[in-house]
Enzyme design. Structure first.
Site, short mmCIF file in Angstrom:
data_model
loop_
_atom_site.label_atom_id
_atom_site.label_comp_id
_atom_site.label_asym_id
_atom_site.label_seq_id
_atom_site.Cartn_x
_atom_site.Cartn_y
_atom_site.Cartn_z
N GLU C 68 32.81 -16.19 66.03
CA GLU C 68 31.85 -16.54 67.09
C GLU C 68 32.36 -17.66 67.98
O GLU C 68 32.22 -17.60 69.21
CB GLU C 68 30.50 -16.93 66.48
CG GLU C 68 29.68 -15.74 66.00
CD GLU C 68 30.11 -15.24 64.64
OE1 GLU C 68 30.92 -15.93 63.98
OE2 GLU C 68 29.65 -14.16 64.22
N HIS C 137 18.71 -15.15 60.17
CA HIS C 137 18.84 -14.04 61.12
C HIS C 137 17.56 -13.84 61.92
O HIS C 137 17.30 -12.74 62.39
CB HIS C 137 19.18 -12.73 60.38
CG HIS C 137 20.53 -12.70 59.75
ND1 HIS C 137 20.83 -13.42 58.63
CD2 HIS C 137 21.67 -12.05 60.11
CE1 HIS C 137 22.09 -13.20 58.28
NE2 HIS C 137 22.64 -12.37 59.17
#
Lengths: 336, 425, 336
Positions: C68, C137
């Site tokens: 990321e 999440h």
């Protein structure tokens, strides 16, 4: 590329014409005297903040940019004055930035740690260790996608090689075979922590194996050795064969920043490295191969001194930014 | 100066029962105040010694302002705290030390420890920013305006109401009449019950007099209202709310009977700032039971003979239902569309002899003065539904009345209504 | 707005509308590339990129490693040097891994360099709770990024806006962060065909009313509209404003509504404390609209805890329709 070994002539002497070699030496002086001038101005209280001096590392900066044109990019580090000068920046505008003036490269908004010269392909110094690594990969991705042929040289220090960004960036550059050359300036210390204490491998270039790219460790104070390694890597990048990792082993004579009290290394160690002064070695090489005489070098130094003095004067008389414009350039002015 | 009356803004000290330096116990009479409505004795809120009497007899003081200080035993008596002075008065002290003191007051060079928090509170009125702005613009003092919001907060509507009241006072009353001799307050809005119509309010109107303007709303499927039946109770309320909103009233006293009572309660729940008081007469919506047989009988009746027995169930004294009255009711039900609409309303609102809507939660929410009037001999809806009302709702239960108190005893109901509205009987 | 202007429209889901925007951009502009984890043949974690790799090839729909930070940095570097990358995060939670590049680099480069360069990067973040994916999440981090000058942060709530705002983000010369609530991906709506843009700095009144202003963001807009419908049955007309843009916040649309209603309810899924509700409340309190407030401002936000796994707990952690209903009713009827 000429067969330097056979001719027993240094790569640089065999590769570059005398004008380019003289210009390279002049840039090394310019870096040294720029930083001495900056340090002096800081000591006199003329500029604020802090700065990270690269005195002693000039060969790494200048030799690493020998293979590049203005279309090629570099990403730089917090110790980035040398890279900026090497890529062709004007020291007057650099000083203006240090003095926080509108005439500076960042119009007084960036200072020492964010100095950049986008027109010459310097995408900027970076205050974050490892911050420039993925950005360099992005610039290489652009070059590949848009077919510009440009190569990006990514400068970073030994400290950054332990950042996660190092791993992510080198891996992506390798899997996509991007035209980027990772140049690690290993000056032995990340602030006070030596590479021996911070890094598992003996040479940072050993890590290239993890990314299936060439890795080479060179004497970073030897202009010719650095130039040869980077030329080879840049050529490989231009051929579309992907990235390389080069480790320039060098040394910073000054502390990490202006607040460093130098308690982690000895005077002897510093003195030993001062003897390996890259500028003196470059000058000696040019004299040895008849490209310059001692007097030429002395004249060059005087000339550089003058340029630095003029640059500081230019910076001091620059325009102070208007506090009302403090939020300018946060966003792109679309009307402009 | 305590607030002892709803719309009290200031009070006049009529008499001090205790003099400076005297000890009092909690509950001892401290002083008498007079408002424009009543005289009242104010008791000591705690034990202590009286000092710093800032308001003397005859002085008029804004509510919330300090009139004097009580010191507990051993507490050092110092200067009156800064700013502790009546907000108004016939003799207003400047607050600077010594200038307006009587010689009974202590003179001390060292400033004393401030009196404890309770005594220090300068109850500035709670008001919303909107209320403050409107008051500023109208040049009204917030302390003069009663707040109807949570914890007495003055809201925008309170100031608008005060502005209207000021405007009305300023213009000469055109035609004084009725109970209190003036039609100055908010009007009454009356909502009749199922199978009834606006005309049913006649006796109450006559008994109430002309103290306030009166608006009567008719339920759909009734009287002269639309013949389109609402789909359910919620649609009925929406329809009635539109009717109410069209009246364009900033404030009103809302009265509803039976199904009209349920509607009135639902309207008050969603227009609380406009409803000054709520009066529910034998209201529906507070429990499931209802006499389905009576409803069914009235809906089905095509002749006076079949209608009369059911009409007699509405009242405690069946003799009140005259033959003429039965025939008049029957005549009013000659419209087939009306009967059809009412049948359909009964099917949805009172299916299987059960009230299919529940307003007990709404009754728990409404905060305006609310009164329930019911006859204990109601044969249509059990009066005991009234017992679910929260404590702040007034209950008026009549032993000898049925489902129609407003027709059976209009004078008594009118008196209660007048009290709710704030008119003298 | 476009849907009403006689433009041909087609029913699409929110995810399809985003894909349509990306398809248009890839077709029209060679500089546009998509980057992200598993966005190629897999079609993206939420099937947003779908079959775009088949139409535009793996060189333009680029699967990145699970990197990321590196991915964000590559996108930044590419944007600085000519590409217009759209970077998809699998979950907005993973922005935490890339914060360095988003916050220190993307947001600041232009400013630090005195306006010498722009960073036209678009980042897409699937966000929010409701999928049972628990604490790492399910977060709503838009206010984190909204705190950073240099970024634009938006939360489209309809398929039409999702497409129009993505195309506007690509047109924008600066970094734009798009937070997409995962539960909206399947939401259907009429979407104009072809290219159009939706402003990145304008809130929109989704339902007009005069009793209370409800400023909602993301999926809360739909919950607030549902609550407003129920309130209308009681004759309470709530005005529902879809915030759409977290940075910049459309001040005037909100203030105008508050001047009308005198009552303000802010509803957002992110943790309540130090969130966009605080910003909007303060903005109103600091403005002339303060003098129109007839009740305390009320905020409904997420509970002060991570998003839990158990479905009932998960619901309890973020505002629900009943909460909005109660709060709006209490405000509108003068009980708060």
């Amino acid at each position: 590329m000429p067969d330097t070994a056979q001719a027993n002539v240094p790569f640089a002497i065999a590769t570059y014409d005398p004008d380019r070699l003289r210009a390279a030496l002049r840039k090394m002086y310019l870096i040294r005297k720029f930083e001495e001038g900056a340090e002096d101005s800081y000591t006199r209280g003329l500029i604020h903040g802090t700065m990270h001096l690269s005195i002693g590392q000039e060969a790494s900066a200048v030799a690493s940019c020998m293979a590049l044109t203005d279309d090629d990019k570099i990403t730089s580090t917090h110790r980035g004055h040398g890279h900026c000068v090497a890529k062709g920046a004007d020291v007057a505008r650099m000083f203006a930035e240090f003095f926080g003036k509108e005439e500076g490269y960042c119009r007084g908004r960036g200072g020492s740690m964010h100095i950049a010269d986008v027109e010459k392909g310097n995408l900027g110094a970076n205050g974050i260790v490892g911050g420039g690594l993925p950005i360099a990969v992005g610039a290489a991705l652009s070059a590949k996608r848009l077919g510009t042929g440009a190569v990006t040289v990514c400068f970073f220090g030994d400290g950054a090689n332990n950042e996660g960004a190092f791993h992510e960036a080198l891996n992506m550059a390798a899997i996509w075979k991007l035209p980027v050359v990772f140049v690690c300036e290993n000056n032995k210390y990340g602030m006070s922590t030596s590479t021996e204490r911070s890094t598992a491998v003996a040479n940072i270039a050993d890590r290239a194996a993890a990314y299936a790219m060439p890795g080479v460790t060179v004497d970073g104070n030897d202009f010719s050795e650095v130039a040869e390694a980077v030329e080879t890597a840049v050529a490989r990048a231009r051929r579309g064969e992907g990235p390389s990792l080069i480790e320039n082993v060098t040394y910073r004579w000054r502390g990490h920043s202006k607040s460093d009290r130098n308690r982690y290394r000895t005077k002897d160690e510093i003195a030993g490295w001062v003897k390996k002064d890259p500028i003196a070695r470059m000058g000696a090489m040019l004299v040895t191969h008849g490209i310059m005489a001692e007097e030429d070098i002395a004249a060059m130094e005087t000339d550089v001194d003058d340029e630095i003095a003029e640059a500081i004067e230019f910076a001091r008389s620059g325009t102070d930014p208007d506090p009302a414009e403090v939020t300018r350039d946060v966003h792109t002015d679309r009307a402009a | 100066m305590p607030k002892v009356d709803m719309d009290m803004a200031e009070g006049t000290i009529a008499k001090w029962h205790v003099s400076e330096g005297e000890k009092v116990a909690r509950g001892d009479p401290l002083f008498d105040i007079e408002t424009d409505k009543a005289a009242m004795e104010v008791e000591a809120p705690g034990e202590g010694t009286l000092h710093h009497v800032l308001a003397g007899e005859g002085d008029t003081v804004a509510i919330g302002s300090a009139v004097a200080f009580l010191y507990s035993e051993g507490e050092e008596v110092g200067d009156p705290p800064a700013g502790a002075k009546p907000a108004m008065g016939s003799e207003e002290p400047t607050g600077r030390r010594g200038e307006t003191r009587s010689d009974t007051q202590p003179v001390q060079e060292e400033p004393a420890a401030p009196p404890d928090e309770k005594r220090k509170i300068e109850a500035g009125p709670r008001a919303t920013p909107l209320a403050r702005r409107l008051a500023r613009e109208a040049d009204l003092r917030l302390s003069d305006i009663p707040g109807t919001g949570p914890r007495g907060r003055i809201q925008g509507e309170d100031v608008r109401e005060a502005v209207r009241a000021t405007d009305m006072r300023a213009s000469p009353d055109p035609e004084p009449k009725g109970r209190a001799g003036a039609q100055t307050g908010p009007p009454l809005v009356l909502i009749h019950g199922f199978l009834s119509d606006a005309q049913s309010w006649g006796p109450l109107e006559k008994a109430f007099g002309s103290g306030r303007p009166i608006h009567k709303l008719e339920l759909p499927g009734h009287g002269r209202a639309t013949r389109k039946p609402p789909a359910d109770f919620s649609a009925l309320v929406s329809h009635m709310r539109r009717g109410l909103d069209e009246l364009n009233l900033e404030a009103m006293h809302l009265v509803g009977h039976s199904l009209g009572g349920a509607v009135a309660l639902a309207l008050a729940d969603t227009r609380p700032r406009r409803v000054a008081s709520l009066t529910l007469i034998a209201p529906a919506g507070l429990g499931p039971q209802i006499d389905g047989a009576a409803l069914d009988g009235m809906l089905r009746a095509t002749r006076a003979e079949s209608l009369a027995p059911w009409l007699k169930r509405l009242v405690a004294d069946p003799d009140r239902i005259s033959w003429n009255y039965v025939q008049a009711v029957l005549a009013g039900r000659s419209d087939e569309d009306l009967r059809d609409a009412q049948r359909r309303m009964a099917e949805t609102l009172f299916a299987d002899g059960t009230q299919c809507f529940d307003l007990q939660a709404a009754l728990g929410r409404v905060e305006m003065p609310t009164r329930i009037i019911w006859g204990r001999r109601d044969g249509i809806i059990p009066w005991s539904h009234a017992l679910s009302a929260p404590g702040r709702v007034s209950l008026n239960l009549f032993d000898d009345l049925g489902h129609m108190p407003q027709i059976e005893a209009p004078e008594a109901v009118a008196d209660l209504l007048a009290a709710s509205v704030g008119l003298a009987p | 707005m476009n849907a009403a202007a006689g433009v041909r429209t087609r029913e699409m889901s929110y995810a399809e509308a985003i894909r349509d925007a990306m398809d248009i951009a890839l077709t029209e502009d060679e500089r546009v590339v998509l980057m992200g984890e598993d966005i190629g043949v897999y079609g993206g974690a939420f099937q947003v990129t779908g079959d775009l790799v088949e139409r535009h090839g793996p060189d333009r729909v680029i699967d990145t490693p699970i990197s990321e930070l590196g991915g964000a940095g590559v996108a930044v570097g590419a944007a600085m040097t000519g590409l217009r990358p759209i970077l998809e995060f699998q979950f907005s939670d993973f922005a935490t891994l890339a914060m360095e590049q988003i916050v220190n680099q993307a947001a600041k480069v232009r400013y630090m360099l005195g306006g010498a360069v722009s960073v036209p990067v678009v980042m897409r973040f699937p966000a929010g709770s409701g999928t049972g994916a628990a604490a790492q999440h399910s977060q709503s981090l838009e206010a984190w990024l909204g705190h950073v000058p240099g970024l634009k942060v938006v939360q489209p709530t309809t398929p039409e806006d999702a497409k129009g705002m993505l195309l506007a983000a690509l047109d924008d010369p600066d970094p734009v962060m798009i937070f997409e609530h995962k539960l909206l991906y399947k939401l259907k709506g009429q979407v104009p065909e072809g290219r159009y843009t939706t402003p990145l700095d304008k809130a929109v009144v989704r339902r007009a009313g005069d009793a209370v202003t409800v400023v909602a963001s993301g999926i809360m807009v739909h919950k607030a509209l549902e609550a407003a419908g129920q309130l209308a049955e009681d004759g309470i007309e709530a005005e529902v404003i879809d915030l759409r843009s977290v940075r910049p916040i459309d001040r005037e649309t909100i203030l105008e509504s508050v001047r009308k209603t005198g009552r303000l309810l802010c509803v957002y899924e992110a943790v309540k404390t130090l969130g966009i509700g605080a910003e909007i409340s303060a903005m109103v309190a600091e403005s002339d609209a303060f003098d129109f407030l007839d009740a305390p401002i009320v905020r409904l936000g997420g509970a002060e805890c991570p998003i839990p796994y158990n479905p009932d707990l998960e619901k309890a952690a973020v505002p629900q329709i009943a909460d909005i209903l109660d709060a709006a009713r209490a405000l509108a009827t003068g009980r708060r």
